[in-house]
Design an enzyme around this catalytic site. Structure first.
Site, PDB file in Angstrom:
ATOM      1  N   GLY A  50     -26.501 -30.602   5.936  1.00 22.29           N
ATOM      2  CA  GLY A  50     -25.135 -30.913   6.305  1.00 22.29           C
ATOM      3  C   GLY A  50     -24.338 -29.623   6.359  1.00 22.29           C
ATOM      4  CD  GLN A  55     -20.847 -25.657   3.790  1.00 16.99           C
ATOM      5  OE1 GLN A  55     -21.072 -26.755   4.263  1.00 16.99           O
ATOM      6  NE2 GLN A  55     -21.774 -24.943   3.168  1.00 16.99           N
ATOM      7  CB  CYS A 103     -24.669 -25.196  -1.264  1.00 18.14           C
ATOM      8  SG  CYS A 103     -23.177 -25.119  -0.271  1.00 18.14           S
ATOM      9  CG  LEU A 104     -26.684 -24.192   4.608  1.00 19.95           C
ATOM     10  CD1 LEU A 104     -26.302 -24.684   5.997  1.00 19.95           C
ATOM     11  CD2 LEU A 104     -28.009 -23.441   4.660  1.00 19.95           C
ATOM     12  CG  HIS A 145     -23.508 -31.013  -1.020  1.00 18.10           C
ATOM     13  ND1 HIS A 145     -24.141 -30.284  -2.005  1.00 18.10           N
ATOM     14  CD2 HIS A 145     -23.101 -30.110  -0.089  1.00 18.10           C
ATOM     15  CE1 HIS A 145     -24.104 -28.986  -1.682  1.00 18.10           C
ATOM     16  NE2 HIS A 145     -23.479 -28.864  -0.526  1.00 18.10           N
ATOM     17  CD  GLU A 146     -22.506 -31.192   3.683  1.00 11.91           C
ATOM     18  OE1 GLU A 146     -21.605 -30.399   4.008  1.00 11.91           O
ATOM     19  OE2 GLU A 146     -23.596 -30.813   3.230  1.00 11.91           O
ATOM     20  CG  HIS A 149     -18.874 -28.168   1.175  1.00 13.49           C
ATOM     21  ND1 HIS A 149     -18.799 -26.932   0.573  1.00 13.49           N
ATOM     22  CD2 HIS A 149     -20.191 -28.449   1.294  1.00 13.49           C
ATOM     23  CE1 HIS A 149     -20.025 -26.490   0.327  1.00 13.49           C
ATOM     24  NE2 HIS A 149     -20.896 -27.395   0.752  1.00 13.49           N
TER      25      HIS A 149
HETATM   26 ZN    ZN Z   1     -22.950 -27.211   0.658  1.00 10.36          ZN
END
Ligand code: ZN
Length: 192
Positions: A50, A55, A103-104, A145-146, A149
């Protein structure tokens, strides 16, 4: 060719600001639609499950989710491509499970967080149509999670035991087999 965007890393203030809701007019704008294409392309290029707009340095309440035989998460069930605009999540019941997240925006670190097993989702799709759905299991964890963010949170904020933090290499070496087993049980219970 759709542009691949730079991903903000932990410590960048944009990750800590709650994102801005979109009006239907802003969502329909050509520039916003192009941005959604770029968000999807960037998630895919990075093998993310995701990606949230902040981000990639845009403080908008949009996230995208997709899992298709993801090499970063080989034990995870697939999730079809989903675009969530202005999402609101409501937990169903009190059941939670422990999820090992990465996480990216957090390079080379994974950790255990508690996630609700089932959540109700209210959002718009990229065309402004209402989405009302219930997601469960690993899919529910990804949604949480998304949406975290979009509210300015990272999974790190939810790690209760810092001893669960591991590098990706050590995750594969020491934890993945057990996590894959736990995920298998979760998937058989929730179907996702
Ligand atoms: Zn993340």
């Amino acid at each position: 060719m759709t542009k691949i965007l730079d991903i903000a890393q932990v410590g960048h203030p944009v990750l800590r600001e709650p994102t801005m809701e979109l009006s239907l007019e802003t969502l329909a704008h050509k520039e916003t639609q192009l941005f959604i294409d770029e968000l999807i392309a960037t998630m895919r290029a990075a093998n993310g499950a995701g990606l949230a707009a902040n981000q990639v340095h845009r403080s908008l309440r949009i996230c995208v989710i997709e899992v298709l035989d993801n090499p970063r998460y080989p034990y995870r069930p697939n999730i079809p491509l989903t675009v969530l605009v202005n999402p609101i999540l409501t937990p169903v019941g009190n059941d939670t499970f422990e999820n090992y997240e990465g996480c990216l925006s957090v390079p080379n670190l994974r950790g255990k967080v508690q996630r609700h097993c089932e959540i109700d989702v209210t959002a718009l799709d990229r065309h402004g149509n209402p989405i009302k759905t219930r997601v469960k299991g690993m899919t529910a964890a990804t949604y949480q999670h998304e949406v975290d963010h979009l509210l300015g949170m990272l999974f790190l904020d939810r790690v209760k035991d810092s001893r669960s933090l591991v590098t990706w290499d050590n995750f594969e070496r020491y934890h993945q087999a057990q996590v894959a087993e736990t995920v298998k049980q979760l998937v058989s219970r929730y179907g996702s």
